[in-house]
Design a protein around this motif. Sequence first.
Motif, short mmCIF file in Angstrom:
data_model
loop_
_atom_site.label_atom_id
_atom_site.label_comp_id
_atom_site.label_asym_id
_atom_site.label_seq_id
_atom_site.Cartn_x
_atom_site.Cartn_y
_atom_site.Cartn_z
N SER A 51 26.15 3.99 50.01
CA SER A 51 26.34 5.37 49.59
C SER A 51 25.28 6.22 50.26
CB SER A 51 26.21 5.49 48.07
OG SER A 51 27.27 4.85 47.41
N SER A 75 32.01 11.12 45.06
CA SER A 75 30.65 11.63 44.95
C SER A 75 30.07 11.28 43.59
CB SER A 75 30.63 13.15 45.16
OG SER A 75 31.28 13.81 44.09
N TYR A 125 27.32 10.07 48.22
CA TYR A 125 28.71 10.03 48.66
C TYR A 125 29.06 8.63 49.16
CZ TYR A 125 28.73 15.18 48.80
OH TYR A 125 28.66 16.51 48.46
N LEU A 130 37.13 10.54 49.49
CA LEU A 130 35.69 10.70 49.39
C LEU A 130 35.28 10.79 47.92
CD1 LEU A 130 32.99 11.23 50.96
CD2 LEU A 130 33.54 13.68 50.77
#
Length: 370
Positions: free
Chosen positions: A204, A225, A212, A223
């Motif tokens: 990440s 987060s 992310y 994607l």
Amino acid sequence: MDRAAVEPPPRKGSVLDAKIWNKLPEELLERVLLYVPLKSLVRFRCVCKKWNIYVLEDTFTDLREQVSPQRPWIVMTSTRDSMFAYDSGLGTWHDVPIPFNAYSLHVVAAAGGLLCFSNAWFHWPIMFVCNPMTQKWRQLPRMNTWMISTVGMAYDDATATFTVLVCGRLEDHIMITEVYDSKSDVWTLSGTPFSARKYGGDISLWCDGIFYCLTYPFSTLCLLSYDLSQGTWCEVPIRMPSPIMSPALVESRGTLLLVGGLEEQELFGIQIWKLDTVKQEWQELERMPLQLCKEFEAKMVPSKPLSCFGTGDSIFLSIPTNDYMPALMYDLQRRTWNWWPVSDFPATLPALNIGQSSGISFEPRLNAHV
């Protein structure tokens, strides 16, 4: 003319006169140290206590960053007691000692000049964080995670502390997120991640206060987060380029980049996008020149996809193999592509690295505190 009359007198010896060098002005000494390569500067710390303290001061390190910015190092391989890293600034390879027994461990994350070692992807993993320049390290407390899926790391310059994000599974396969804070030296259970179908990627990235990562498998690419302050996961509402081969995220000075391979009209290409956080879309930033794409494709191994990593103004695309690992370097500022040197590359790569992360970039620093 007599030749002897114009030749300089022979040197009396190679030993420096201490009476002269002990009187070297502080300003001149500082100027010299500002331009000394980092690996040499590490050795210079052993000269005396004064030098050791001086090169670790924030005023010196800040000034050095301005006049002699540190280019990233790329950790490619690791063994029980050392790691092999490429210095993209000097274009050389370094064999860097590891200050603890790193048997079965490898680098899984990097931030602020620190490296995180782990036997991640094994049951009941352990973790160590190390500054390879100062040889300072600590072993992190045991976590609740039974099997790690993703690791992320962030460093806070203001507080000189670091954070490690781990997402994985408990022994009963329930997904779990844990966050380590170096200030409190404890792991904290955090937000519940997505299901295994929507979760993946083994690294990440920390960018502008957010972690992310990409989903896995890449056929359903999106994607994700993680907001550290809120302790929550979410899917970023942004359309991903499709189809894309071996996608990877790269952070560059507060901007999130996406790198991957494309096949258009039977032609192979590599493209770089940047995330526009206002429009919530990926914008094309760069395409690898056609001739370089052909060279890169010719070196690729069908069973081993390309690997991408980067930091600062540099992006690296490597082709994992069992021996020499060719890689292209892209300079975001100069917009130039170059192959990294073949010479001095290790004869063989440790088996531990094969099939796993084939490179992690970091900017080595003397003032990164463990």
